[in-house]
Scaffold this active site. Structure first.
Site, PDB file in Angstrom:
ATOM      1  N   LYS A 198     -14.089  29.048   4.819  1.00  0.00           N
ATOM      2  CA  LYS A 198     -13.541  27.693   4.708  1.00  0.00           C
ATOM      3  C   LYS A 198     -13.005  27.291   6.073  1.00  0.00           C
ATOM      4  O   LYS A 198     -12.085  27.921   6.601  1.00  0.00           O
ATOM      5  CB  LYS A 198     -12.438  27.644   3.658  1.00  0.00           C
ATOM      6  CG  LYS A 198     -11.804  26.259   3.510  1.00  0.00           C
ATOM      7  CD  LYS A 198     -10.701  26.260   2.459  1.00  0.00           C
ATOM      8  CE  LYS A 198     -10.032  24.902   2.337  1.00  0.00           C
ATOM      9  NZ  LYS A 198      -8.962  24.896   1.323  1.00  0.00           N
ATOM     10  N   LYS A 251     -17.529  26.297   3.020  1.00  0.00           N
ATOM     11  CA  LYS A 251     -16.976  24.956   2.894  1.00  0.00           C
ATOM     12  C   LYS A 251     -16.469  24.498   4.267  1.00  0.00           C
ATOM     13  O   LYS A 251     -15.738  25.247   4.915  1.00  0.00           O
ATOM     14  CB  LYS A 251     -15.818  24.974   1.890  1.00  0.00           C
ATOM     15  CG  LYS A 251     -15.088  23.646   1.742  1.00  0.00           C
ATOM     16  CD  LYS A 251     -13.856  23.794   0.861  1.00  0.00           C
ATOM     17  CE  LYS A 251     -13.105  22.463   0.739  1.00  0.00           C
ATOM     18  NZ  LYS A 251     -11.889  22.576  -0.073  1.00  0.00           N
TER      19      LYS A 251
END
Length: 328
Positions: A198, A251
């Protein structure tokens, strides 16, 4: 021209073109992010996320029923507390009367076939807006943060979540959550999906508007990954698979297709998720509104690129549209 130079015969027909993909988008690959607020009758439009709303618990059945009829198979829940008292530990995160736990029970009651994932983080529930607990100097206090994140994850699993998905990026939280699930006798009953790679992206703005999760000071660059940190992403993916993650996630998605491809290489035996985040979704809508491209065509092209890179699960706000488009 050499015989081997002629490629177009292999994709001259629409059906033949589909055969050139190793994998194609299906409804089972879609997971729909949903914002659940603690105002029971809420249905509030999110201006920066076209077509998306914050939903109250009393509105969930009516909202989800037509989507389930169209083939919706999985959702991921994000709590949006507006009325609770936040504190430094994020105490409201696993409140039995809070929006996430109530939503888990409501969806399981009315839509027993729907797979329910829950984002696990503290930022929406802490008074400082950071994803973990803090030291006195404002830095992350990692060990107690992991303990608290694991506690929230286990309580979501106890409430009936099929999957817990920690997005906090605390070091060691996958091992902590896995141990917590095992100790609660839920290790074989709840999937652990890790936001392994992320990144500290500028593309989360609309989400933070929707969830009210912006930090009250500083930023998250000391725990989310630097955008250019390919090596760190690879190490995080390998760490999380070793610590017991059942699904690996990258992400955002579109700017990080190389990392999705790396994840497919590093964890070939794991399902691989990617999150087409709020900024990606809003960007595609903005381009279509400006006449740059057709919305549907660009939505498919963006997701096809993620699948081509190796993703097997797509978290996207386009899920309702894809459920319709895939039937055409």
């Amino acid at each position: 021209m050499d015989i081997s130079s002629i490629l177009q015969g292999g994709y001259h027909h629409p059906l033949a073109r589909t055969w050139q993909s190793k994998r194609q988008l299906t409804k089972s690959m879609l997971m729909y992010p949903i914002f659940i607020t603690d105002e029971p009758d809420a249905s509030v439009e999110i201006a920066s996320l076209p077509g998306q709303r914050r939903w109250g618990i009393n509105k969930l059945e009516g909202f989800l029923a037509p989507l389930v009829k169209q083939g919706l198979q999985s959702v991921i829940l994000f709590g949006v507390p507006l009325k609770c008292e936040k504190d430094m530990r994020g105490t409201p995160a696993d409140d039995p009367a809070g929006p996430v736990i109530l939503a888990i029970k409501k969806i399981r009651e009315h839509f027993p076939t729907v797979y329910i994932a829950c984002d696990v983080c503290l930022c929406e529930y802490t008074d400082h807006g950071h994803c973990g607990l803090l030291n006195t100097d404002g830095s992350i206090d990692n060990s107690p943060s992991v303990d608290r994140i694991a506690q929230v994850a286990v309580n979501y699993a106890k409430a009936g979540a099929h999957c817990v998905a920690p997005s906090d990026m605390m070091d060691g939280r996958i091992k902590g959550i896995k141990r917590g699930l095992i100790d609660a006798k839920l290790g074989n009953k709840c999937t652990l999906m890790s936001y392994s790679a992320k990144f500290a992206s500028c593309m989360y703005g609309p989400f933070r508007d929707a969830a009210g999760s912006a930090p009250s000071f500083g930023d998250r660059k000391c725990y989310q990954l630097p955008p250019a940190a390919k090596g760190l992403a690879r190490r995080a993916i390998q760490r999380d698979t070793a610590e017991g993650a059942d699904i690996i996630m990258v992400k955002p998605a579109l700017p990080y297709l190389d990392v999705i491809s790396d994840a497919a290489e590093l964890a070939p035996d794991h399902p691989l998720a990617c999150y087409q985040v709020s900024g990606e979704f809003a960007m595609i809508h903005a381009g279509a509104a400006a006449g740059v491209y057709d919305l549907r065509t660009m939505a498919f092209e963006s997701v096809d690129s993620m699948i081509r890179a190796g993703a097997t699960l797509i978290l996207t706000y386009f899920t309702p549209e894809f459920l319709t488009w895939l039937d055409d």
